[in-house]
Design a protein around this motif. Structure first.
Motif, PDB file in Angstrom:
ATOM      1  N   GLU A  29       0.832  -1.200   0.000  1.00 35.58           N
ATOM      2  CA  GLU A  29       0.000   0.000   0.000  1.00 35.58           C
ATOM      3  C   GLU A  29       0.867   1.251   0.000  1.00 35.58           C
ATOM      4  O   GLU A  29       0.525   2.256  -0.619  1.00 35.58           O
ATOM      5  CB  GLU A  29      -0.901  -0.011   1.236  1.00 35.58           C
ATOM      6  N   GLU A  30       1.993   1.222   0.693  1.00 30.73           N
ATOM      7  CA  GLU A  30       2.875   2.377   0.730  1.00 30.73           C
ATOM      8  C   GLU A  30       3.439   2.699  -0.644  1.00 30.73           C
ATOM      9  O   GLU A  30       3.739   3.830  -0.968  1.00 30.73           O
ATOM     10  CB  GLU A  30       4.038   2.105   1.690  1.00 30.73           C
ATOM     11  N   ALA A  31       3.615   1.672  -1.477  1.00 27.00           N
ATOM     12  CA  ALA A  31       4.222   1.879  -2.782  1.00 27.00           C
ATOM     13  C   ALA A  31       3.307   2.632  -3.729  1.00 27.00           C
ATOM     14  O   ALA A  31       3.761   3.153  -4.748  1.00 27.00           O
ATOM     15  CB  ALA A  31       4.596   0.521  -3.389  1.00 27.00           C
ATOM     16  N   GLY A  32       1.999   2.686  -3.430  1.00 24.94           N
ATOM     17  CA  GLY A  32       1.083   3.364  -4.315  1.00 24.94           C
ATOM     18  C   GLY A  32       0.963   2.623  -5.631  1.00 24.94           C
ATOM     19  O   GLY A  32       1.050   1.401  -5.695  1.00 24.94           O
ATOM     20  N   ASP A  33       0.718   3.374  -6.695  1.00 18.97           N
ATOM     21  CA  ASP A  33       0.541   2.767  -8.010  1.00 18.97           C
ATOM     22  C   ASP A  33       1.857   2.530  -8.734  1.00 18.97           C
ATOM     23  O   ASP A  33       1.876   1.858  -9.764  1.00 18.97           O
ATOM     24  CB  ASP A  33      -0.344   3.668  -8.880  1.00 18.97           C
ATOM     25  N   GLN A  34       2.951   3.100  -8.241  1.00 17.82           N
ATOM     26  CA  GLN A  34       4.237   2.932  -8.916  1.00 17.82           C
ATOM     27  C   GLN A  34       4.958   1.680  -8.423  1.00 17.82           C
ATOM     28  O   GLN A  34       4.842   1.293  -7.265  1.00 17.82           O
ATOM     29  CB  GLN A  34       5.135   4.146  -8.668  1.00 17.82           C
ATOM     30  N   LEU A  35       5.722   1.083  -9.340  1.00 17.62           N
ATOM     31  CA  LEU A  35       6.605  -0.004  -8.938  1.00 17.62           C
ATOM     32  C   LEU A  35       7.738   0.554  -8.092  1.00 17.62           C
ATOM     33  O   LEU A  35       8.365   1.549  -8.469  1.00 17.62           O
ATOM     34  CB  LEU A  35       7.224  -0.668 -10.172  1.00 17.62           C
ATOM     35  N   LYS A  36       8.009  -0.079  -6.969  1.00 17.25           N
ATOM     36  CA  LYS A  36       9.160   0.315  -6.154  1.00 17.25           C
ATOM     37  C   LYS A  36      10.347  -0.532  -6.615  1.00 17.25           C
ATOM     38  O   LYS A  36      10.385  -1.743  -6.386  1.00 17.25           O
ATOM     39  CB  LYS A  36       8.874   0.110  -4.666  1.00 17.25           C
ATOM     40  N   ILE A  37      11.282   0.128  -7.275  1.00 15.14           N
ATOM     41  CA  ILE A  37      12.427  -0.551  -7.882  1.00 15.14           C
ATOM     42  C   ILE A  37      13.692  -0.121  -7.150  1.00 15.14           C
ATOM     43  O   ILE A  37      13.937   1.084  -6.986  1.00 15.14           O
ATOM     44  CB  ILE A  37      12.543  -0.200  -9.377  1.00 15.14           C
ATOM     45  N   TYR A  38      14.482  -1.091  -6.738  1.00 20.87           N
ATOM     46  CA  TYR A  38      15.773  -0.811  -6.109  1.00 20.87           C
ATOM     47  C   TYR A  38      16.875  -1.358  -7.009  1.00 20.87           C
ATOM     48  O   TYR A  38      16.762  -2.460  -7.549  1.00 20.87           O
ATOM     49  CB  TYR A  38      15.850  -1.438  -4.719  1.00 20.87           C
ATOM     50  N   ALA A  39      17.945  -0.573  -7.149  1.00 21.55           N
ATOM     51  CA  ALA A  39      19.063  -0.969  -8.000  1.00 21.55           C
ATOM     52  C   ALA A  39      20.361  -0.882  -7.218  1.00 21.55           C
ATOM     53  O   ALA A  39      20.536  -0.006  -6.372  1.00 21.55           O
ATOM     54  CB  ALA A  39      19.144  -0.075  -9.242  1.00 21.55           C
ATOM     55  N   SER A  40      21.289  -1.783  -7.546  1.00 18.10           N
ATOM     56  CA  SER A  40      22.542  -1.877  -6.794  1.00 18.10           C
ATOM     57  C   SER A  40      23.634  -0.973  -7.328  1.00 18.10           C
ATOM     58  O   SER A  40      24.615  -0.709  -6.623  1.00 18.10           O
ATOM     59  CB  SER A  40      23.041  -3.324  -6.811  1.00 18.10           C
ATOM     60  N   VAL A  41      23.507  -0.510  -8.568  1.00 15.40           N
ATOM     61  CA  VAL A  41      24.556   0.297  -9.178  1.00 15.40           C
ATOM     62  C   VAL A  41      23.905   1.300 -10.126  1.00 15.40           C
ATOM     63  O   VAL A  41      22.829   1.045 -10.686  1.00 15.40           O
ATOM     64  CB  VAL A  41      25.588  -0.605  -9.904  1.00 15.40           C
ATOM     65  N   TYR A  42      24.565   2.453 -10.306  1.00 21.05           N
ATOM     66  CA  TYR A  42      23.936   3.574 -10.995  1.00 21.05           C
ATOM     67  C   TYR A  42      23.376   3.265 -12.381  1.00 21.05           C
ATOM     68  O   TYR A  42      22.223   3.630 -12.673  1.00 21.05           O
ATOM     69  CB  TYR A  42      24.898   4.768 -11.083  1.00 21.05           C
ATOM     70  N   PRO A  43      24.122   2.642 -13.300  1.00 25.13           N
ATOM     71  CA  PRO A  43      23.554   2.439 -14.644  1.00 25.13           C
ATOM     72  C   PRO A  43      22.221   1.691 -14.623  1.00 25.13           C
ATOM     73  O   PRO A  43      21.317   2.015 -15.405  1.00 25.13           O
ATOM     74  CB  PRO A  43      24.643   1.636 -15.368  1.00 25.13           C
ATOM     75  N   LEU A  44      22.085   0.712 -13.742  1.00 26.43           N
ATOM     76  CA  LEU A  44      20.831  -0.034 -13.669  1.00 26.43           C
ATOM     77  C   LEU A  44      19.684   0.865 -13.213  1.00 26.43           C
ATOM     78  O   LEU A  44      18.560   0.763 -13.724  1.00 26.43           O
ATOM     79  CB  LEU A  44      20.963  -1.220 -12.716  1.00 26.43           C
ATOM     80  N   ALA A  45      19.958   1.747 -12.261  1.00 24.87           N
ATOM     81  CA  ALA A  45      18.932   2.686 -11.803  1.00 24.87           C
ATOM     82  C   ALA A  45      18.527   3.635 -12.926  1.00 24.87           C
ATOM     83  O   ALA A  45      17.335   3.917 -13.125  1.00 24.87           O
ATOM     84  CB  ALA A  45      19.454   3.476 -10.600  1.00 24.87           C
ATOM     85  N   ASP A  46      19.505   4.116 -13.678  1.00 24.98           N
ATOM     86  CA  ASP A  46      19.216   5.036 -14.783  1.00 24.98           C
ATOM     87  C   ASP A  46      18.382   4.355 -15.861  1.00 24.98           C
ATOM     88  O   ASP A  46      17.385   4.905 -16.349  1.00 24.98           O
ATOM     89  CB  ASP A  46      20.530   5.550 -15.368  1.00 24.98           C
ATOM     90  N   PHE A  47      18.773   3.131 -16.239  1.00 21.65           N
ATOM     91  CA  PHE A  47      18.012   2.399 -17.253  1.00 21.65           C
ATOM     92  C   PHE A  47      16.588   2.113 -16.760  1.00 21.65           C
ATOM     93  O   PHE A  47      15.623   2.215 -17.536  1.00 21.65           O
ATOM     94  CB  PHE A  47      18.701   1.077 -17.611  1.00 21.65           C
ATOM     95  N   ALA A  48      16.457   1.753 -15.483  1.00 22.37           N
ATOM     96  CA  ALA A  48      15.136   1.451 -14.932  1.00 22.37           C
ATOM     97  C   ALA A  48      14.231   2.680 -14.946  1.00 22.37           C
ATOM     98  O   ALA A  48      13.026   2.577 -15.242  1.00 22.37           O
ATOM     99  CB  ALA A  48      15.272   0.910 -13.510  1.00 22.37           C
ATOM    100  N   GLU A  49      14.785   3.846 -14.645  1.00 25.12           N
ATOM    101  CA  GLU A  49      13.999   5.078 -14.697  1.00 25.12           C
ATOM    102  C   GLU A  49      13.505   5.357 -16.109  1.00 25.12           C
ATOM    103  O   GLU A  49      12.352   5.763 -16.318  1.00 25.12           O
ATOM    104  CB  GLU A  49      14.826   6.260 -14.192  1.00 25.12           C
ATOM    105  N   LYS A  50      14.372   5.122 -17.091  1.00 25.73           N
ATOM    106  CA  LYS A  50      14.010   5.412 -18.478  1.00 25.73           C
ATOM    107  C   LYS A  50      13.008   4.401 -19.026  1.00 25.73           C
ATOM    108  O   LYS A  50      12.141   4.754 -19.833  1.00 25.73           O
ATOM    109  CB  LYS A  50      15.276   5.453 -19.337  1.00 25.73           C
ATOM    110  N   ILE A  51      13.109   3.156 -18.616  1.00 24.50           N
ATOM    111  CA  ILE A  51      12.176   2.130 -19.075  1.00 24.50           C
ATOM    112  C   ILE A  51      10.863   2.194 -18.281  1.00 24.50           C
ATOM    113  O   ILE A  51       9.776   2.065 -18.836  1.00 24.50           O
ATOM    114  CB  ILE A  51      12.806   0.728 -18.944  1.00 24.50           C
TER     115      ILE A  51
END
Length: 306
Positions: A29-51
């Motif tokens: 419920e805390e996550a709301g309608d968005q997927l809560k995505i955690y990434a271990s290293v910067y490029p993965l976080a950047d790609f996840a934001e863009k996708i």
């Protein structure tokens, strides 16, 4: 698992229970309608934001300015991670703490994705101490494969928005292809194939474009060479008439300074993109803007540009 790691996981589980009781809300419920995505290293976080786009709430576990090789998650970090819908990690031995993370994740709730699982690792170091190079993202074509894995993880976690994730990935894919063309042009025009770097993070980039990195330190910036290895690097740099020594943006590179002075070379940054400096994060830099700067600096070192 060691006794200290068992204790850390236990503390994390207790902390999660306390937070859940205090909030009165379930993690989903805390996550709301968005997927809560955690990434271990910067490029993965950047790609996840863009996708992920508007459907994703992306958190990078390693704070800006922190050297990821030295990072260890705190119990609070692991508590936050336990609420993830998707957890993205690089693999190939980059994150020594992945075992701890998996211990507190429920695979029924969290999609856990090793973004480099489909890729064959390359190895750096001498025959006696060869290690897999985890810096896969520095090759745009391999980085695109990592982005594919992220796309698939998001679709698995949130099939209702699969069409959006596929569309966003296609846009991202074209940017990887454009970046690849930039590096190929630099490689094709290069007067030399060798470049000297402060640490051995660029195996995949060199492999893709037929180049050769001469590394002063090992896969981790803290892996400094002994006197014999340092002498060999200096001799190789002189032999290849190297005019540029590349430094990483997150580490001081004292040994690289020594080589620079011995060779009489210019100092430039070749960013391994393990993370952003706080200033880079504040000014909106991303994977592509930094890789474009890498391409420009690499072109100078190889004699591809004026």
């Amino acid at each position: 698992m060691s006794r200290s790691k068992n204790l850390l996981v236990a503390l994390c589980l207790v902390w999660t229970s306390i937070l859940a009781a205090c909030s009165g809300e379930a993690p989903q419920e805390e996550a709301g309608d968005q997927l809560k995505i955690y990434a271990s290293v910067y490029p993965l976080a950047d790609f996840a934001e863009k996708i992920g786009g508007k459907h994703a709430d992306v958190t990078l576990l390693v704070p800006p300015g922190v050297e990821p090789h030295d990072f260890e998650p705190t119990p609070k970090d692991l508590t936050r991670l336990s609420r993830a819908d998707v957890f993205l990690y690089n693999g190939i031995g980059f994150e020594a703490w992945i075992g701890q993370a998996k211990e507190i994740l429920d695979p029924e709730r969290t999609v856990i994705a090793d973004a480099s699982a489909s890729l064959k690792p390359l190895y750096s170091g001498s025959n006696g101490s060869r290690e897999a190079d985890p810096h896969v993202w520095l090759d745009p074509i391999r980085a695109k494969k990592m982005a594919e894995a992220i796309r698939d993880a998001l679709i698995k976690a949130d099939p209702d928005h699969a069409s959006d994730y596929r569309t966003n990935f296609e846009k991202l894919s074209r940017r990887f292809d454009e970046l690849d063309r930039t590096f190929r042009e630099i490689s094709n025009k290069a007067e030399k194939r060798e470049f000297v770097v402060s640490h051995a993070a660029f195996s995949y980039l060199a492999d893709r474009y037929g180049l050769h990195q001469i590394a002063i330190s090992g896969l981790s910036p803290s892996d400094e060479p002994g006197p014999k290895e340092l002498k060999a690097v200096i001799e190789a740099a002189k032999r290849h008439r190297v005019k540029v020594i590349f430094f990483d943006s997150l580490v001081p590179g004292n040994m690289a300074k020594t080589v620079k002075e011995e060779v009489g070379a210019e100092a430039l940054v070749l960013n391994s993109l393990e993370g952003l400096k706080p200033r880079e994060a504040e000014t909106g830099e991303d994977y592509f803007s930094i890789m474009e700067k890498n391409a420009e600096n690499l072109g100078k070192a190889l004699g591809s540009t004026d």
